[in-house]
Enzyme design. Structure first.
Site, short mmCIF file in Angstrom:
data_model
loop_
_atom_site.label_atom_id
_atom_site.label_comp_id
_atom_site.label_asym_id
_atom_site.label_seq_id
_atom_site.Cartn_x
_atom_site.Cartn_y
_atom_site.Cartn_z
N ASN A 49 0.82 -1.20 0.00
CA ASN A 49 0.00 0.00 0.00
C ASN A 49 0.86 1.26 0.00
OD1 ASN A 49 0.61 -0.83 2.71
ND2 ASN A 49 -1.09 0.34 3.52
N CYS A 68 -10.81 -3.24 -4.01
CA CYS A 68 -9.83 -4.22 -4.48
C CYS A 68 -10.51 -5.49 -4.98
CB CYS A 68 -8.83 -4.54 -3.38
SG CYS A 68 -7.70 -3.16 -3.06
N GLU A 99 -3.21 -4.84 -3.15
CA GLU A 99 -3.76 -5.77 -4.15
C GLU A 99 -3.80 -5.14 -5.53
OE1 GLU A 99 -6.05 -6.41 -0.21
OE2 GLU A 99 -5.12 -4.75 -1.29
N GLU A 128 0.20 5.22 0.66
CA GLU A 128 -0.75 6.25 1.08
C GLU A 128 -0.37 7.61 0.51
OE1 GLU A 128 -2.12 4.38 5.35
OE2 GLU A 128 -0.78 6.10 5.35
N CYS A 167 -10.33 -4.99 0.39
CA CYS A 167 -11.49 -4.11 0.54
C CYS A 167 -12.41 -4.27 -0.68
CB CYS A 167 -11.05 -2.67 0.69
SG CYS A 167 -10.41 -1.92 -0.83
#
Length: 130
Positions: A40, A87, A53, A42, A84
């Site tokens: 990830n 994703c 993902e 951010e 999530c």
């Protein structure tokens, strides 16, 4: 430990998470056994953040892969994180309902396994748009 979970754990260290401090790694295995990883990333404007993902899917697709067998997802908290909703929809664009999704529960725990179809039933697809 499964090699795919290990790859997801390893890539977490490359995450850029100055706001949440919640590191996530993903490892996506193609049908022919090649593995693509993502972490990830951010952004201060959270809507511009990239999820692990999505990054793994992008890496695989840009190399020409379209057939996938398994995905492992791991967070630095080893809390069984699942992809999530966003994703899941991205995965559904490139993966079949039977994609195995392996969620890391920690060293002493058995990973939780789902299929993409379990996580995202009745997905929006090209067929539903026609």
């Amino acid at each position: 430990m499964d090699d795919l979970i290990e790859a997801a754990r390893d890539v977490q260290q490359r995450s850029h998470v100055p706001y949440s401090e919640y590191r996530v790694g993903a490892a996506l295995e193609t049908d022919d056994g090649e593995v693509f990883v993502g972490c990830n990333l951010e952004n201060a404007n959270f809507s511009n953040s990239l999820h692990a993902e999505e990054v793994a899917v992008a890496e695989a697709v840009k190399k020409g892969h379209r057939d996938f067998a398994r995905l492992a997802v791991s967070s630095s908290r080893r809390d069984g994180v699942t992809p999530c909703g966003m994703c899941r929809q991205t995965l559904a664009e490139f993966c079949d309902d039977d994609l195995l999704v392996i969620c890391d529960e920690g060293d002493d725990e058995t990973p939780t396994e789902y299929t993409l179809g379990d996580l995202l039933p009745n997905t929006i697809s090209q067929e539903t748009l026609e």
